[in-house]
Design a protein around this motif. Structure first.
Motif, PDB file in Angstrom:
ATOM      1  N   CYS A  52      93.671 -48.911  75.909  1.00 56.91           N
ATOM      2  CA  CYS A  52      92.814 -49.250  74.777  1.00 56.91           C
ATOM      3  C   CYS A  52      91.849 -50.374  75.151  1.00 56.91           C
ATOM      4  O   CYS A  52      90.645 -50.285  74.903  1.00 56.91           O
ATOM      5  N   MET A  53      92.355 -51.413  75.769  1.00 56.15           N
ATOM      6  CA  MET A  53      91.518 -52.555  76.137  1.00 56.15           C
ATOM      7  C   MET A  53      90.483 -52.174  77.201  1.00 56.15           C
ATOM      8  O   MET A  53      89.330 -52.600  77.146  1.00 56.15           O
ATOM      9  N   ARG A  54      90.881 -51.356  78.155  1.00 58.49           N
ATOM     10  CA  ARG A  54      89.932 -50.904  79.190  1.00 58.49           C
ATOM     11  C   ARG A  54      88.855 -50.024  78.572  1.00 58.49           C
ATOM     12  O   ARG A  54      87.678 -50.154  78.922  1.00 58.49           O
ATOM     13  N   ASN A  55      89.246 -49.143  77.646  1.00 58.94           N
ATOM     14  CA  ASN A  55      88.266 -48.292  76.971  1.00 58.94           C
ATOM     15  C   ASN A  55      87.264 -49.131  76.180  1.00 58.94           C
ATOM     16  O   ASN A  55      86.123 -48.719  75.999  1.00 58.94           O
ATOM     17  N   ALA A  56      87.703 -50.291  75.723  1.00 59.54           N
ATOM     18  CA  ALA A  56      86.824 -51.191  74.980  1.00 59.54           C
ATOM     19  C   ALA A  56      85.962 -52.022  75.924  1.00 59.54           C
ATOM     20  O   ALA A  56      85.103 -52.766  75.475  1.00 59.54           O
ATOM     21  N   GLY A  57      86.212 -51.896  77.223  1.00 62.91           N
ATOM     22  CA  GLY A  57      85.379 -52.593  78.201  1.00 62.91           C
ATOM     23  C   GLY A  57      85.915 -53.924  78.679  1.00 62.91           C
ATOM     24  O   GLY A  57      85.214 -54.649  79.390  1.00 62.91           O
ATOM     25  N   LEU A  58      87.141 -54.265  78.317  1.00 64.35           N
ATOM     26  CA  LEU A  58      87.677 -55.533  78.803  1.00 64.35           C
ATOM     27  C   LEU A  58      87.889 -55.456  80.307  1.00 64.35           C
ATOM     28  O   LEU A  58      88.377 -54.448  80.820  1.00 64.35           O
ATOM     29  N   THR A  76     102.716 -69.760  76.476  1.00 67.87           N
ATOM     30  CA  THR A  76     101.339 -69.307  76.716  1.00 67.87           C
ATOM     31  C   THR A  76     100.718 -68.610  75.504  1.00 67.87           C
ATOM     32  O   THR A  76      99.624 -68.052  75.611  1.00 67.87           O
ATOM     33  N   ILE A  77     101.378 -68.657  74.373  1.00 70.54           N
ATOM     34  CA  ILE A  77     100.881 -67.939  73.195  1.00 70.54           C
ATOM     35  C   ILE A  77      99.462 -68.369  72.842  1.00 70.54           C
ATOM     36  O   ILE A  77      98.587 -67.522  72.624  1.00 70.54           O
ATOM     37  N   GLU A  78      99.205 -69.654  72.773  1.00 71.46           N
ATOM     38  CA  GLU A  78      97.862 -70.136  72.399  1.00 71.46           C
ATOM     39  C   GLU A  78      96.822 -69.724  73.438  1.00 71.46           C
ATOM     40  O   GLU A  78      95.715 -69.334  73.083  1.00 71.46           O
ATOM     41  N   ALA A  79      97.181 -69.798  74.705  1.00 67.53           N
ATOM     42  CA  ALA A  79      96.249 -69.403  75.771  1.00 67.53           C
ATOM     43  C   ALA A  79      95.945 -67.909  75.683  1.00 67.53           C
ATOM     44  O   ALA A  79      94.793 -67.485  75.861  1.00 67.53           O
ATOM     45  N   ARG A  80      96.966 -67.113  75.398  1.00 69.14           N
ATOM     46  CA  ARG A  80      96.756 -65.666  75.247  1.00 69.14           C
ATOM     47  C   ARG A  80      95.849 -65.370  74.063  1.00 69.14           C
ATOM     48  O   ARG A  80      94.944 -64.548  74.143  1.00 69.14           O
ATOM     49  N   LYS A  81      96.102 -66.074  72.975  1.00 71.50           N
ATOM     50  CA  LYS A  81      95.277 -65.878  71.779  1.00 71.50           C
ATOM     51  C   LYS A  81      93.824 -66.232  72.087  1.00 71.50           C
ATOM     52  O   LYS A  81      92.913 -65.480  71.728  1.00 71.50           O
ATOM     53  N   GLN A  87      87.562 -62.390  74.518  1.00 73.01           N
ATOM     54  CA  GLN A  87      87.270 -61.001  74.850  1.00 73.01           C
ATOM     55  C   GLN A  87      86.731 -60.257  73.630  1.00 73.01           C
ATOM     56  O   GLN A  87      85.838 -59.411  73.746  1.00 73.01           O
ATOM     57  N   ARG A  88      87.236 -60.600  72.454  1.00 75.59           N
ATOM     58  CA  ARG A  88      86.739 -59.979  71.229  1.00 75.59           C
ATOM     59  C   ARG A  88      85.277 -60.341  71.001  1.00 75.59           C
ATOM     60  O   ARG A  88      84.463 -59.487  70.639  1.00 75.59           O
ATOM     61  N   LYS A  89      84.927 -61.604  71.214  1.00 74.11           N
ATOM     62  CA  LYS A  89      83.530 -62.035  71.061  1.00 74.11           C
ATOM     63  C   LYS A  89      82.620 -61.248  71.996  1.00 74.11           C
ATOM     64  O   LYS A  89      81.542 -60.795  71.596  1.00 74.11           O
ATOM     65  N   MET A  93      79.562 -58.489  71.059  1.00 80.77           N
ATOM     66  CA  MET A  93      78.205 -58.541  71.614  1.00 80.77           C
ATOM     67  C   MET A  93      77.829 -57.220  72.277  1.00 80.77           C
ATOM     68  O   MET A  93      76.703 -56.741  72.127  1.00 80.77           O
ATOM     69  N   ARG A  94      78.773 -56.608  72.999  1.00 77.71           N
ATOM     70  CA  ARG A  94      78.492 -55.311  73.627  1.00 77.71           C
ATOM     71  C   ARG A  94      78.253 -54.239  72.564  1.00 77.71           C
ATOM     72  O   ARG A  94      77.376 -53.387  72.721  1.00 77.71           O
ATOM     73  N   ILE A  95      79.020 -54.279  71.485  1.00 75.67           N
ATOM     74  CA  ILE A  95      78.837 -53.308  70.409  1.00 75.67           C
ATOM     75  C   ILE A  95      77.455 -53.475  69.790  1.00 75.67           C
ATOM     76  O   ILE A  95      76.765 -52.485  69.518  1.00 75.67           O
ATOM     77  N   GLU A  96      77.039 -54.716  69.586  1.00 73.68           N
ATOM     78  CA  GLU A  96      75.700 -54.967  69.030  1.00 73.68           C
ATOM     79  C   GLU A  96      74.627 -54.439  69.971  1.00 73.68           C
ATOM     80  O   GLU A  96      73.654 -53.817  69.529  1.00 73.68           O
ATOM     81  N   ASP A  97      74.800 -54.679  71.267  1.00 75.27           N
ATOM     82  CA  ASP A  97      73.840 -54.153  72.246  1.00 75.27           C
ATOM     83  C   ASP A  97      73.821 -52.630  72.230  1.00 75.27           C
ATOM     84  O   ASP A  97      72.752 -52.010  72.297  1.00 75.27           O
ATOM     85  N   MET A  98      74.994 -52.032  72.136  1.00 69.72           N
ATOM     86  CA  MET A  98      75.067 -50.570  72.099  1.00 69.72           C
ATOM     87  C   MET A  98      74.432 -50.025  70.828  1.00 69.72           C
ATOM     88  O   MET A  98      73.777 -48.981  70.858  1.00 69.72           O
ATOM     89  N   GLN A  99      74.602 -50.720  69.708  1.00 67.18           N
ATOM     90  CA  GLN A  99      73.988 -50.289  68.460  1.00 67.18           C
ATOM     91  C   GLN A  99      72.468 -50.306  68.592  1.00 67.18           C
ATOM     92  O   GLN A  99      71.789 -49.374  68.158  1.00 67.18           O
TER      93      GLN A  99
END
Length: 128
Positions: A52-58, A76-81, A87-89, A93-99
């Motif tokens: 899923c994450m790779r398909n989203a481009g991560l 490491t919970i905070e670091a993972r978050k 990565q979400r940000k 941005m990629r979604i906006e560019d694709m739009q």
């Protein structure tokens, strides 16, 4: 589950699954007495998450870092978050560019369709 079953379930090649395991993208998969990979439900959850994450481009590097931190435990919970938020940000941005790209393509297609309609009208009038 065998690697063949997991490959079919997630539509990933067996080579990709082996590669993901080798580079630490999915945790090490246990093997049966014959040395054949034996994927558990948890292993499959990792495969599904990574796909899923790779398909989203991560990027692979970010996901390897995430898996490594996960294996280090709760400290490491905070670091993972933070990693996931960053990565979400980037994904937004990629979604906006694709739009924007989609809108531009739609515009270009519409222009071609307008041109074709005009030419067809001219041809019909010419035949009269």
């Amino acid at each position: 589950m065998t690697i063949t079953e997991v490959s079919k379930k997630f539509d990933l090649s067996q080579d990709t699954l082996r590669y993901y395991e080798r580079i630490g993208l999915i945790p090490r998969v246990n093997r049966n007495k014959s040395g054949i990979r034996d994927y558990t439900e948890e292993d499959c959850n990792w495969v599904g998450f990574i796909k899923c994450m790779r398909n989203a481009g991560l990027p692979i590097e970010a996901l390897i870092k995430y898996v490594d931190m996960f294996q280090q435990g709760d400290e490491t919970i905070e670091a993972r978050k933070k990693l996931l938020i960053e990565q979400r940000k980037q994904l937004v941005m990629r979604i906006e560019d694709m739009q924007k790209t989609l809108e531009r393509l739609d515009y270009k297609i519409a222009r071609y369709e307008q041109g074709l309609a005009k030419k067809e009208k001219e041809l019909r009038e010419f035949k009269k």
